[in-house]
Design a protein around this motif. Structure first.
Motif, PDB file in Angstrom:
ATOM      1  N   ARG A 174       0.817  -1.218   0.000  1.00 22.49           N
ATOM      2  CA  ARG A 174       0.000   0.000   0.000  1.00 22.49           C
ATOM      3  C   ARG A 174       0.853   1.271   0.000  1.00 22.49           C
ATOM      4  NH1 ARG A 174      -3.592  -3.378   3.399  1.00 22.49           N
ATOM      5  NH2 ARG A 174      -5.646  -3.452   2.369  1.00 22.49           N
ATOM      6  N   GLN A 193      -1.409   6.502   0.257  1.00 20.14           N
ATOM      7  CA  GLN A 193      -1.107   5.209  -0.345  1.00 20.14           C
ATOM      8  C   GLN A 193      -0.632   5.384  -1.779  1.00 20.14           C
ATOM      9  OE1 GLN A 193      -4.364   2.470   2.142  1.00 20.14           O
ATOM     10  NE2 GLN A 193      -4.372   2.423  -0.092  1.00 20.14           N
ATOM     11  N   ASP A 207      -1.718   3.972  -4.354  1.00 19.53           N
ATOM     12  CA  ASP A 207      -2.804   3.909  -5.333  1.00 19.53           C
ATOM     13  C   ASP A 207      -3.691   5.156  -5.334  1.00 19.53           C
ATOM     14  OD1 ASP A 207      -4.254   3.655  -3.005  1.00 19.53           O
ATOM     15  OD2 ASP A 207      -5.061   1.664  -3.443  1.00 19.53           O
ATOM     16  N   ARG A 244      -5.308   6.411  -2.776  1.00 21.74           N
ATOM     17  CA  ARG A 244      -6.137   6.448  -1.580  1.00 21.74           C
ATOM     18  C   ARG A 244      -5.256   6.767  -0.371  1.00 21.74           C
ATOM     19  NH1 ARG A 244      -9.489   0.879  -2.028  1.00 21.74           N
ATOM     20  NH2 ARG A 244      -7.398   0.105  -2.549  1.00 21.74           N
ATOM     21  N   SER A 245      -5.802   6.678   0.818  1.00 22.55           N
ATOM     22  CA  SER A 245      -5.026   7.003   2.003  1.00 22.55           C
ATOM     23  C   SER A 245      -5.254   5.958   3.085  1.00 22.55           C
ATOM     24  CB  SER A 245      -5.378   8.392   2.533  1.00 22.55           C
ATOM     25  OG  SER A 245      -6.753   8.464   2.885  1.00 22.55           O
ATOM     26  N   ALA A 246      -4.350   5.954   4.033  1.00 27.34           N
ATOM     27  CA  ALA A 246      -4.475   5.122   5.220  1.00 27.34           C
ATOM     28  C   ALA A 246      -4.341   6.024   6.429  1.00 27.34           C
ATOM     29  CB  ALA A 246      -3.390   4.044   5.237  1.00 27.34           C
ATOM     30  N   GLY A 301     -12.975   0.122   6.073  1.00 22.30           N
ATOM     31  CA  GLY A 301     -13.585  -0.651   5.004  1.00 22.30           C
ATOM     32  C   GLY A 301     -13.641  -2.116   5.391  1.00 22.30           C
ATOM     33  N   PRO A 310      -6.679   1.100   6.359  1.00 27.39           N
ATOM     34  CA  PRO A 310      -6.200   1.323   5.000  1.00 27.39           C
ATOM     35  C   PRO A 310      -7.346   1.616   4.022  1.00 27.39           C
ATOM     36  CG  PRO A 310      -6.444  -1.016   5.341  1.00 27.39           C
ATOM     37  CD  PRO A 310      -6.902  -0.334   6.629  1.00 27.39           C
ATOM     38  N   ASP A 311      -6.946   2.020   2.821  1.00 27.13           N
ATOM     39  CA  ASP A 311      -7.849   2.098   1.651  1.00 27.13           C
ATOM     40  C   ASP A 311      -8.984   3.082   1.845  1.00 27.13           C
ATOM     41  OD1 ASP A 311      -6.199   0.066   0.714  1.00 27.13           O
ATOM     42  OD2 ASP A 311      -7.567  -1.515   1.350  1.00 27.13           O
ATOM     43  N   GLU A 321     -10.960   6.273   0.863  1.00 34.75           N
ATOM     44  CA  GLU A 321     -11.122   6.950  -0.420  1.00 34.75           C
ATOM     45  C   GLU A 321     -10.737   8.419  -0.354  1.00 34.75           C
ATOM     46  OE1 GLU A 321     -11.551   5.556  -3.177  1.00 34.75           O
ATOM     47  OE2 GLU A 321     -12.054   3.558  -2.453  1.00 34.75           O
TER      48      GLU A 321
END
Length: 293
Positions: A107, A244, A246, A248-250, A273, A287-288, A290
């Motif tokens: 991530r 992250q 990708d 997105r954020s954590a 999530g 994680p993940d 949006e």
């Protein structure tokens, strides 16, 4: 070489530790990954059968305590509830599923995504009946190349040197060959089998690779130099929002004293999530996300 006088007594669900305030059970998470559905179930289990809190361990596992017990066993209804939550996937191997992984692997940064490597290692570990004989303290450590968990004392492990290759480890001080990541789980378990063959029998059997003569160098067969790319280290990530790879954020959340209260668990469940990650620093990563909360 260490001389042991009794088998290890590291707790599990089916082998609790009996403390002054009741039984303690430990739930093992591969790489610290905890499904939010399981966390939601566990909050209810802790309220119904334990002291209402969930303790995070430095091995990225979970503990419940203050549990009623009889003859050294916790209630069958508690065991059933834990199994139904998905947190007891292999009763025969529950004590040996000790697999620590860089918490942000796949991530944020890191050289390789070790999530599938960890899952495969767990699957192969549980598929072989002989590995149930490993001590409950036997630890696999998988570092994705950033150096955040590589300094931990370990029995077997690896460190990624690029996206597809890792250097294997045996004990806290010996480095093995470079192998493709998809071959690493099988290679590590071949060392685990060699350890079981070398550690002795009965109550005096050794618990750790470091306890073997020369710290387990014999498991590797020949000497391998430590790859220069493994000479890295990293501090735990800061608390707060982390970008992250990708887009997105954590969020890295402090858990004071590693004690997850019902209130903090509810806050996490309200924002997470499908999963959260328990870290070796007794904190939690959501994680993940949006967008930043």
């Amino acid at each position: 070489m260490t001389n042991r006088s009794h088998p290890d007594r590291c707790p599990g669900v089916l082998r609790p530790w009996i403390a002054g305030d009741g039984a303690i059970v430990r739930l093992r998470l591969v790489g610290g990954v905890l499904q939010t559905s399981a966390l939601r179930d566990l909050v209810g289990i802790a309220a119904d059968y334990a002291d209402g809190t969930i303790l995070l361990t430095k091995r990225t596992n979970l503990q419940l305590r203050g549990i009623d017990h009889s003859d050294g066993c916790v209630p069958a209804v508690l065991v059933d509830a834990i199994a139904e939550s998905g947190l007891l996937p292999s009763p025969s191997h529950e004590l040996v599923r000790n697999i620590m992984v860089s918490p942000l692997t796949g991530r944020v940064a890191g050289r390789a995504d070790l999530r599938e490597t960890a899952r495969t290692l767990d699957h192969l570990l549980c598929a072989e009946p002989d590995f149930a004989a490993l001590a409950g303290r036997f630890l696999f450590v998988l570092d994705d190349g950033r150096g955040d968990v590589s300094s931990r004392s370990l029995d077997l492990g690896l460190m990624a040197v690029d996206a597809e290759t890792a250097q294997l480890r045996a004990g806290s001080h010996h480095w093995g060959p470079l192998v493709p990541l998809d071959e690493a789980p099988g290679a590590l378990l071949s060392y685990a089998a060699a350890f079981l063959a070398s550690r002795g029998d009965g109550e005096t059997a050794l618990w750790h690779v470091d306890e073997l003569p020369e710290g387990g160098a014999e498991l590797l067969g020949i000497h391998h130099a430590r790859d220069l790319r493994t000479q890295v280290s990293a501090l735990p990530p800061p608390y707060g929002i982390i970008a992250q790879d990708d887009g997105r954020s954590a969020e890295h959340l402090a858990v004071p004293d590693g004690l997850l209260t019902p209130e903090l668990a509810a806050e996490i469940l309200g924002r997470a999530g499908s999963e959260v990650i328990v870290t070796p620093w007794r904190s939690i990563v959501i994680p993940d996300l949006e967008s930043a909360p």
